[in-house]
Motif scaffolding. Structure first.
Motif, mmCIF file in Angstrom:
data_model
loop_
_atom_site.group_PDB
_atom_site.id
_atom_site.type_symbol
_atom_site.label_atom_id
_atom_site.label_comp_id
_atom_site.label_asym_id
_atom_site.label_seq_id
_atom_site.Cartn_x
_atom_site.Cartn_y
_atom_site.Cartn_z
ATOM 1 N N PRO A 143 11.494 4.053 -3.870
ATOM 2 C CA PRO A 143 12.200 5.301 -4.181
ATOM 3 C C PRO A 143 13.447 5.082 -5.039
ATOM 4 N N ILE A 144 13.728 6.065 -5.896
ATOM 5 C CA ILE A 144 14.942 6.039 -6.724
ATOM 6 C C ILE A 144 15.657 7.380 -6.577
ATOM 7 N N PHE A 145 16.951 7.303 -6.328
ATOM 8 C CA PHE A 145 17.794 8.501 -6.240
ATOM 9 C C PHE A 145 18.855 8.431 -7.321
ATOM 10 N N TYR A 146 19.094 9.546 -7.992
ATOM 11 C CA TYR A 146 20.199 9.612 -8.954
ATOM 12 C C TYR A 146 21.420 10.161 -8.229
ATOM 13 N N ALA A 147 22.541 9.461 -8.372
ATOM 14 C CA ALA A 147 23.801 9.977 -7.828
ATOM 15 C C ALA A 147 24.350 10.956 -8.865
ATOM 16 N N THR A 148 24.201 12.250 -8.597
ATOM 17 C CA THR A 148 24.520 13.236 -9.637
ATOM 18 C C THR A 148 25.908 13.854 -9.485
ATOM 19 N N GLN A 173 16.494 13.169 -5.868
ATOM 20 C CA GLN A 173 15.420 12.181 -5.777
ATOM 21 C C GLN A 173 14.588 12.182 -7.055
ATOM 22 N N LYS A 174 14.494 11.009 -7.678
ATOM 23 C CA LYS A 174 13.713 10.866 -8.906
ATOM 24 C C LYS A 174 12.288 10.431 -8.552
ATOM 25 N N ILE A 175 12.177 9.514 -7.594
ATOM 26 C CA ILE A 175 10.870 9.031 -7.131
ATOM 27 C C ILE A 175 10.910 8.935 -5.619
ATOM 28 N N GLY A 176 9.799 9.282 -4.972
ATOM 29 C CA GLY A 176 9.717 9.092 -3.529
ATOM 30 C C GLY A 176 9.337 10.368 -2.799
ATOM 31 N N ASN A 177 9.317 10.274 -1.469
ATOM 32 C CA ASN A 177 8.905 11.414 -0.648
ATOM 33 C C ASN A 177 9.969 11.737 0.409
ATOM 34 N N ASP A 178 9.631 12.619 1.347
ATOM 35 C CA ASP A 178 10.598 13.043 2.375
ATOM 36 C C ASP A 178 11.029 11.896 3.284
ATOM 37 N N ASP A 179 10.095 10.978 3.567
ATOM 38 C CA ASP A 179 10.471 9.822 4.400
ATOM 39 C C ASP A 179 11.551 9.001 3.717
ATOM 40 N N ASP A 180 11.428 8.877 2.397
ATOM 41 C CA ASP A 180 12.414 8.111 1.632
ATOM 42 C C ASP A 180 13.779 8.791 1.687
ATOM 43 N N ASP A 226 34.611 6.557 -12.142
ATOM 44 C CA ASP A 226 33.616 7.379 -11.437
ATOM 45 C C ASP A 226 32.427 6.575 -10.925
ATOM 46 N N GLY A 227 32.332 5.320 -11.368
ATOM 47 C CA GLY A 227 31.131 4.537 -11.091
ATOM 48 C C GLY A 227 30.864 4.239 -9.633
ATOM 49 N N PHE A 228 31.862 4.429 -8.775
ATOM 50 C CA PHE A 228 31.703 4.103 -7.354
ATOM 51 C C PHE A 228 31.079 5.239 -6.572
ATOM 52 N N ILE A 229 31.248 6.479 -7.077
ATOM 53 C CA ILE A 229 30.828 7.640 -6.295
ATOM 54 C C ILE A 229 29.914 8.553 -7.106
ATOM 55 N N HIS A 230 29.390 8.034 -8.205
ATOM 56 C CA HIS A 230 28.696 8.861 -9.187
ATOM 57 C C HIS A 230 28.166 7.860 -10.222
ATOM 58 N N ASN A 231 27.498 8.289 -11.259
ATOM 59 C CA ASN A 231 27.111 7.383 -12.356
ATOM 60 C C ASN A 231 26.347 6.140 -11.898
ATOM 61 N N TYR A 232 25.409 6.330 -10.985
ATOM 62 C CA TYR A 232 24.522 5.221 -10.635
ATOM 63 C C TYR A 232 23.204 5.787 -10.125
ATOM 64 N N ALA A 233 22.182 4.944 -10.135
ATOM 65 C CA ALA A 233 20.934 5.271 -9.454
ATOM 66 C C ALA A 233 20.817 4.303 -8.294
ATOM 67 N N LEU A 234 20.234 4.775 -7.202
ATOM 68 C CA LEU A 234 20.063 3.947 -6.015
ATOM 69 C C LEU A 234 18.564 3.701 -5.862
ATOM 70 N N TYR A 235 18.193 2.436 -5.868
ATOM 71 C CA TYR A 235 16.767 2.071 -5.782
ATOM 72 C C TYR A 235 16.538 1.313 -4.486
ATOM 73 N N GLN A 236 15.469 1.680 -3.777
ATOM 74 C CA GLN A 236 15.107 0.935 -2.570
ATOM 75 C C GLN A 236 13.859 0.111 -2.864
ATOM 76 N N ASN A 237 14.002 -1.199 -2.804
ATOM 77 C CA ASN A 237 12.890 -2.105 -3.054
ATOM 78 C C ASN A 237 11.780 -1.823 -2.050
ATOM 79 N N GLY A 238 10.566 -1.530 -2.578
ATOM 80 C CA GLY A 238 9.449 -1.151 -1.709
ATOM 81 C C GLY A 238 8.991 -2.265 -0.788
ATOM 82 N N GLU A 239 9.247 -3.523 -1.168
ATOM 83 C CA GLU A 239 8.808 -4.647 -0.328
ATOM 84 C C GLU A 239 9.877 -5.065 0.673
ATOM 85 N N THR A 240 11.094 -5.296 0.194
ATOM 86 C CA THR A 240 12.146 -5.775 1.102
ATOM 87 C C THR A 240 12.828 -4.619 1.836
ATOM 88 N N LYS A 241 12.649 -3.383 1.332
ATOM 89 C CA LYS A 241 13.304 -2.177 1.872
ATOM 90 C C LYS A 241 14.819 -2.187 1.662
#
Length: 361
Positions: A143-148, A173-180, A226-241
């Protein structure tokens, strides 16, 4: 010295569609148009992109191919006007810097845009952070989330100290489902509730600590407030979680803020911001790891010697095109003096951070 010419992108859009696009800058429905590059036409959808930047005279665009496009290595690209950055190179310089220090970042390059044959100027073509971004880097799907917005501060409260409407507040949420999404809420909850004594061990099951620290070095060096609270995407590695950060929108860096005004080199402290960073650096072992990573970067990658050739190359490559940019050609004098602004910042910021390395002991 020979410099690469910039690719020219000609966007062709029916006058009625163009009028509708200009009439509502917040519209998210792509208008059908053609993108012509090297005499090859591509059928695309076009919308404006960004938040406060949609109000500027030089617009930024999102180009949607609808399906994977081999030539552009993606399904969509972002074309950033870099309107507030008088150098037009800060975003590119930042992402290349992140790459140099071993933190992942989007690929990007400068292009020259024409709209129905009329010059629009120099833009930065940015790769989209999506599943194709992961595939290209052979990273596991996840899953990938944009910090908007600023609610993406890893806290239970907004930056104004009000309770958040939800733990997902600030993210799209850019990619993923409700569980993510529930996993993300759980992460925010844990960041705020794991007791100090267990934090180091428990948080290492949720985030990739080393990658987080490398990202932190990148934000702290380039000084993206702003990079600490905004201006990033958060990705969760599907294998390591494990979660990791991907930087985004880095034009307000290298000594300027998001209005394009000078930002003093000591504005962002060596410890950075946000709740997760504060809790991580509260742990002696992690703080020490951060100090060693940062110390090495200050000696190697974040120096005038390492960055000056890159800055000169980018400026020389863009200069002839800036004279053809209807929005920027009047400010060519500022553009010409920007390398010295950036280099002075690097020099001052480097000494400032070196002085404060001992605060991390």
């Amino acid at each position: 010295m020979h410099h690469d010419t910039l690719p020219t992108f000609n966007i062709l859009i029916e006058p009625t569609h163009l009028k509708a696009l200009q009439g509502n800058v917040w519209n998210e429905e792509p208008f059908p148009s053609k993108l012509v590059v090297d005499n090859i036409p591509y059928d695309v959808g076009i919308t404006y992109r960004g938040d406060h930047i949609r109000k500027f005279s030089k617009k930024s665009y999102r180009i949607d191919f609808g399906t994977y496009n081999k030539a552009f290595e993606g399904r969509e690209i972002h074309l950033n006007a870099e309107y507030r950055d008088p150098s037009l190179i800060r975003n590119k310089l930042s992402f290349d810097f992140f790459h140099t220090i071993g933190s992942i970042s989007p690929d990007c390059k400068h292009v020259f845009i024409e709209l129905n044959g009329k010059p629009q100027g120099v833009y930065l073509q940015l790769e989209s952070v999506d599943e194709l971004f992961l595939e290209k880097r052979q990273m596991p799907y996840g899953p990938i989330f944009y910090a908007t917005n600023y609610h993406a501060n890893f806290s239970l409260l907004t930056p104004k100290e009000n309770p958040k409407p939800s733990l997902q507040s600030g993210y799209v949420q850019k990619i993923g489902n409700d569980d993510d999404s529930r996993d993300l809420e759980m992460l925010i909850y844990k960041v705020n509730t794991i007791p100090c004594s267990d934090f180091g061990e428990e948080i290492a099951k949720c985030i990739d600590v080393k990658k987080y620290l490398l990202w932190l070095c990148g934000v702290v060096c380039t000084q993206n407030f702003d990079g600490f609270i905004h201006n990033y995407a958060l990705y969760q590695n599907g294998e390591t979680k494990l979660y990791q950060m991907i930087p985004w929108d880095y034009d307000a860096t290298w000594g300027r803020d998001w209005d394009g005004q000078i930002m003093k080199f000591n504005y962002v402290p060596i410890e950075g911001y946000n709740t997760l960073t504060a809790r991580l650096l509260d742990i002696k072992g992690i703080r020490n790891q951060y100090r060693l990573l940062l110390e090495e970067i200050l000696e190697t990658s974040f120096t005038v010697e390492a960055l000056e050739p890159r800055i000169s190359n980018l400026i020389m490559q863009l200069r002839p095109y800036l004279l053809l940019d209807p929005y920027k050609k009047k400010s060519i004098n500022i553009f010409d003096s920007e390398p010295s602004v950036i280099l002075r910042f690097i020099s001052d910021r480097n000494s400032y951070l070196r002085k404060h390395l001992n605060d991390l002991i």
